[in-house]
Motif scaffolding. Structure first.
Motif, PDB file in Angstrom:
ATOM      1  N   LEU A 191      -4.799  -1.567  -3.320  1.00 32.71           N
ATOM      2  CA  LEU A 191      -5.304  -2.487  -2.302  1.00 32.71           C
ATOM      3  C   LEU A 191      -5.609  -3.856  -2.888  1.00 32.71           C
ATOM      4  O   LEU A 191      -5.273  -4.891  -2.301  1.00 32.71           O
ATOM      5  CB  LEU A 191      -6.549  -1.901  -1.646  1.00 32.71           C
ATOM      6  CG  LEU A 191      -7.184  -2.735  -0.536  1.00 32.71           C
ATOM      7  CD1 LEU A 191      -6.191  -2.956   0.603  1.00 32.71           C
ATOM      8  CD2 LEU A 191      -8.448  -2.060  -0.006  1.00 32.71           C
TER       9      LEU A 191
ATOM     10  N   ARG B  49      -5.974   4.102  -4.834  1.00 34.85           N
ATOM     11  CA  ARG B  49      -6.073   3.220  -3.671  1.00 34.85           C
ATOM     12  C   ARG B  49      -6.735   1.883  -4.006  1.00 34.85           C
ATOM     13  O   ARG B  49      -6.368   0.842  -3.439  1.00 34.85           O
ATOM     14  CB  ARG B  49      -6.841   3.929  -2.559  1.00 34.85           C
ATOM     15  CG  ARG B  49      -6.080   5.096  -1.946  1.00 34.85           C
ATOM     16  CD  ARG B  49      -6.887   5.787  -0.879  1.00 34.85           C
ATOM     17  NE  ARG B  49      -6.125   6.849  -0.235  1.00 34.85           N
ATOM     18  CZ  ARG B  49      -6.594   7.625   0.736  1.00 34.85           C
ATOM     19  NH1 ARG B  49      -7.842   7.476   1.163  1.00 34.85           N
ATOM     20  NH2 ARG B  49      -5.830   8.556   1.273  1.00 34.85           N
TER      21      ARG B  49
ATOM     22  N   TYR C 218       0.825  -1.203   0.000  1.00 33.37           N
ATOM     23  CA  TYR C 218       0.000   0.000   0.000  1.00 33.37           C
ATOM     24  C   TYR C 218       0.866   1.264   0.000  1.00 33.37           C
ATOM     25  O   TYR C 218       0.569   2.230  -0.706  1.00 33.37           O
ATOM     26  CB  TYR C 218      -0.933  -0.001   1.209  1.00 33.37           C
ATOM     27  CG  TYR C 218      -2.006   1.055   1.114  1.00 33.37           C
ATOM     28  CD1 TYR C 218      -3.134   0.845   0.333  1.00 33.37           C
ATOM     29  CD2 TYR C 218      -1.874   2.274   1.772  1.00 33.37           C
ATOM     30  CE1 TYR C 218      -4.120   1.814   0.218  1.00 33.37           C
ATOM     31  CE2 TYR C 218      -2.850   3.252   1.668  1.00 33.37           C
ATOM     32  CZ  TYR C 218      -3.968   3.009   0.891  1.00 33.37           C
ATOM     33  OH  TYR C 218      -4.938   3.981   0.764  1.00 33.37           O
TER      34      TYR C 218
END
Length: 330
Positions: free
Chosen positions: A120, A116, A105
């Protein structure tokens, strides 16, 4: 509804058929991956853009069939298998998952500048159990199909590479067969890839690798619970979800219920195998739907960065996993 489901069923049938062909059958390629690729190919044909009524069926596959398949995936694991190798295995898997997720991350969002969602999903697939972890995480955070497809592609690519590389590294890394099996299970992406690599090393390596890998699969449940709450605090709630409410992946509890059930109840083998196959078919149909909804221009927009992230995590799993296996299991 039926138009979309028929498309998924056709792609799934083709996926299961193709993996039985000579060459693919020995490679360990999953029908999920083949169905995803076929879905991307079919979804980008000119004809696909005119299938306007396919949307509800595709949405049903990516939501409900996906979750049902994950629940039935729990029939692949028992509590007895987890206990067999002792608490050190749980510690090792937790260490590997936490390390890969954290490093992935940070590198993805801060160094590579990725969004993101893709970061992820790619990190979860590398850390836990490949495509199944990507799909489960997608169902929790409701990511874009392009991000999901890219994450699946990267973890399949490097997981397949690991499956071929690990047996070659066995004579060089100074581990006995049993410990090397633990190392395989703690660091290779997919269950099928773990089985192939462990079998190439030896029977003791295979047995340990499968158990350690299944413990990693079990840790998918607490990961989903944690990531659901973390995602809610940083993002606008999805439609139909009350602001400030809890993001609870109920299918994760269904997965654990199946693990407990499989540990306590001995189903007749044909019934057990049929349920496991039903879970695989459901996951494959979900993967086909995700591929069908993925547009190549959106994949191109993601660029090479997801592959760079997956490569970084691949190197981390090989090197860091080797060190962690020695330190934790000695």
């Amino acid at each position: 509804m039926w138009q979309g489901l028929l498309i998924c069923a056709a792609l799934t049938t083709a996926g299961f058929g193709l993996v039985r062909l000579p060459g693919l059958a020995e490679s360990g390629v999953s029908p999920l991956v083949v169905a995803l690729l076929l879905g991307i190919l079919a979804g980008n044909l000119p004809l696909a853009r005119r299938l306007e009524r396919a949307g509800p069926g595709l949405a049903f596959a990516t939501r409900w069939l996906l979750r049902g398949g994950i629940v039935l995936f729990g029939l692949s694991l028992t509590l007895q298998q987890i206990v067999a190798l002792g608490p050190k295995v749980l510690l090792l898997d937790a260490l590997v998952i936490t390390g890969v997720l954290t490093v992935g991350y940070v590198i993805g969002t801060r160094v590579l500048g990725m969004d993101r969602e893709t970061t992820l999903l790619t990190s979860a697939g590398s850390a836990i159990c490949g495509a199944a972890a990507v799909l489960a995480t997608e169902s929790t955070i409701r990511s874009r199909p392009a991000a999901t497809a890219m994450a699946v592609a990267t973890v399949v690519l490097f997981g397949s590479l690991a499956m071929l590389l690990y047996p070659l590294l066995y004579p060089l890394l100074g581990m006995d067969e049993g410990l090397y099996g633990i190392y395989i299970g703690a660091t290779i992406h997919e269950v099928a890839q773990v089985v192939a690599a462990g079998e190439a090393v030896g029977p003791e390596a295979l047995a340990n690798a499968v158990i350690v890998k299944l413990v990693r699969v079990m840790l998918l449940v607490p990961f989903l619970l944690i990531v659901g709450q973390w995602w809610l605090r940083r993002h606008t709630p999805a439609e139909g979800r009350a602001p400030g409410g809890l993001v609870i992946p109920w299918f994760a509890f269904g997965f654990m219920a199946m693990v407990v059930f499989n540990s306590l109840v001995d189903l007749p083998a044909p019934l057990h195998d049929a349920l496991v196959l039903a879970g695989q078919v459901a996951l494959t149909m979900a993967m086909a739907a995700l591929g069908f909804e993925t547009r190549l221009e959106k994949l191109r927009a993601l660029g090479i960065r997801p592959f760079l992230l997956a490569l970084t995590l691949f190197v981390l799993l090989i090197g860091g996993g080797w060190i962690a296996s020695y330190l934790v299991m000695r």
